[in-house]
Design a protein around this motif. Structure first.
Motif, PDB file in Angstrom:
ATOM      1  N   ARG A  44      41.305 -31.543  55.874  1.00 44.27           N
ATOM      2  CA  ARG A  44      40.676 -30.219  55.947  1.00 44.27           C
ATOM      3  C   ARG A  44      39.817 -30.070  57.190  1.00 44.27           C
ATOM      4  O   ARG A  44      39.859 -29.039  57.871  1.00 44.27           O
ATOM      5  N   ARG A  65      49.054 -19.184  55.403  1.00 40.38           N
ATOM      6  CA  ARG A  65      49.151 -20.637  55.437  1.00 40.38           C
ATOM      7  C   ARG A  65      48.934 -21.138  56.867  1.00 40.38           C
ATOM      8  O   ARG A  65      49.393 -20.534  57.831  1.00 40.38           O
ATOM      9  N   PHE A 115      48.437 -26.232  55.169  1.00 38.87           N
ATOM     10  CA  PHE A 115      47.139 -25.986  54.531  1.00 38.87           C
ATOM     11  C   PHE A 115      47.200 -24.673  53.762  1.00 38.87           C
ATOM     12  O   PHE A 115      47.453 -23.612  54.331  1.00 38.87           O
ATOM     13  N   TYR A 116      46.953 -24.747  52.445  1.00 41.91           N
ATOM     14  CA  TYR A 116      46.923 -23.563  51.576  1.00 41.91           C
ATOM     15  C   TYR A 116      45.508 -23.452  51.017  1.00 41.91           C
ATOM     16  O   TYR A 116      45.043 -24.340  50.306  1.00 41.91           O
ATOM     17  N   SER A 117      44.800 -22.376  51.340  1.00 41.06           N
ATOM     18  CA  SER A 117      43.400 -22.255  50.931  1.00 41.06           C
ATOM     19  C   SER A 117      43.237 -22.009  49.440  1.00 41.06           C
ATOM     20  O   SER A 117      42.171 -22.267  48.878  1.00 41.06           O
ATOM     21  N   SER A 118      44.286 -21.509  48.791  1.00 42.02           N
ATOM     22  CA  SER A 118      44.256 -21.266  47.343  1.00 42.02           C
ATOM     23  C   SER A 118      45.674 -21.013  46.858  1.00 42.02           C
ATOM     24  O   SER A 118      46.626 -20.992  47.654  1.00 42.02           O
ATOM     25  N   GLU A 121      48.294 -18.462  48.412  1.00 46.20           N
ATOM     26  CA  GLU A 121      49.154 -18.787  49.551  1.00 46.20           C
ATOM     27  C   GLU A 121      50.264 -19.720  49.092  1.00 46.20           C
ATOM     28  O   GLU A 121      50.029 -20.638  48.293  1.00 46.20           O
ATOM     29  N   GLY A 145      44.954 -32.225  46.921  1.00 48.18           N
ATOM     30  CA  GLY A 145      44.253 -31.025  46.477  1.00 48.18           C
ATOM     31  C   GLY A 145      44.820 -30.465  45.185  1.00 48.18           C
ATOM     32  O   GLY A 145      45.346 -31.192  44.342  1.00 48.18           O
ATOM     33  N   SER A 192      42.635 -21.715  42.275  1.00 48.16           N
ATOM     34  CA  SER A 192      41.794 -21.296  43.404  1.00 48.16           C
ATOM     35  C   SER A 192      41.502 -22.475  44.326  1.00 48.16           C
ATOM     36  O   SER A 192      40.778 -22.350  45.305  1.00 48.16           O
ATOM     37  N   GLU A 193      42.104 -23.640  44.029  1.00 48.53           N
ATOM     38  CA  GLU A 193      41.850 -24.848  44.795  1.00 48.53           C
ATOM     39  C   GLU A 193      42.681 -24.871  46.078  1.00 48.53           C
ATOM     40  O   GLU A 193      43.829 -24.419  46.103  1.00 48.53           O
ATOM     41  N   LEU A 194      42.099 -25.449  47.118  1.00 52.32           N
ATOM     42  CA  LEU A 194      42.870 -25.619  48.340  1.00 52.32           C
ATOM     43  C   LEU A 194      43.856 -26.770  48.154  1.00 52.32           C
ATOM     44  O   LEU A 194      43.669 -27.654  47.310  1.00 52.32           O
ATOM     45  N   ARG A 195      44.914 -26.748  48.949  1.00 55.54           N
ATOM     46  CA  ARG A 195      45.942 -27.782  48.886  1.00 55.54           C
ATOM     47  C   ARG A 195      46.437 -28.098  50.287  1.00 55.54           C
ATOM     48  O   ARG A 195      46.613 -27.197  51.109  1.00 55.54           O
TER      49      ARG A 195
END
Length: 204
Positions: A44, A65, A115-118, A121, A145, A192-195
């Motif tokens: 991150r 993304r 990177f997916y903020s939530s 995405e 994540g 709602s978690e980032l991944r």
């Protein structure tokens, strides 16, 4: 018995999730929770993230993304009408690569990081069959994540299947999978978690 043979035998103990035309193996969690948390924070904060761009039906689309691209050398990689140049591995990403390689028995020379903020995405249906990739090569995808659903759909029959990718888990796609199957990361309001998805690849 060679190093490769050893891991091929290990693969035989795993279940091929695809009923035909390819091979997908889910190794489950290969990182302890504490290690996965550390690597997620490093990804991150330290990777060179930028919004992805693609040409779809002749129009430029900028995705929510974000991506980062790393490899053994600053090679170029073209997909969706854009050419991107890889950065050289940071130390911690090399560590992760070695863990992935030790679990699947294959060697990778590049990594496309997502990177997916939530859960808002995701990734639409596609296959990773660009000309720069080794034909019928292996892709090892490490998930960090929030847990997310990952889906496959056969290009001819429409047959589909899905599984949940856990924090610190490894999914391996090989053989003719990219030729015959599409895959996607569906959007969801439940997370709602980032991944972060680290997709280790074999470039030509």
């Amino acid at each position: 018995m060679t190093f490769t043979d050893l891991f091929e035998n290990d693969d035989m103990k795993l279940i091929n999730l695809l009923p035909q035309d390819g091979a997908v193996y889910y190794h489950g969690k290969i990182l302890e929770a504490a290690s996965a948390d550390i690597y997620l924070a490093k990804c991150r904060d330290e990777l060179n993230w930028e919004h992805d761009r693609a040409f779809i039906y002749g129009k430029e689309v900028v995705t929510k993304r974000k991506i980062a691209w790393y490899a053994d050398a600053p090679v170029s990689y073209t997909y969706s009408g854009y050419t991107k140049t890889a950065s050289v591995w940071p130390g911690f990403l090399q560590e992760i690569k070695q863990v992935v390689e030790s679990n699947c028995g294959d060697v990778f020379n590049s990594c496309l990081c997502n990177f997916y903020s939530s859960g808002a995405e995701g990734m639409s249906w596609h296959s990773d069959a660009e000309k720069d990739l080794v034909e019928n090569g292996v892709i090892g995808a490490l998930s960090l994540g929030g847990e997310r659903k990952f889906s496959f759909k056969h290009k001819q029959t429409g047959e589909s299947l899905s599984l949940n990718l856990e924090h610190g888990s490894l999914l391996v796609m090989k053989g003719a999978t990219q030729r015959y199957w599409l895959h996607s990361l569906p959007k969801t309001k439940k997370s709602s978690e980032l991944r972060v998805s680290l997709t280790f690849r074999q470039m030509r």
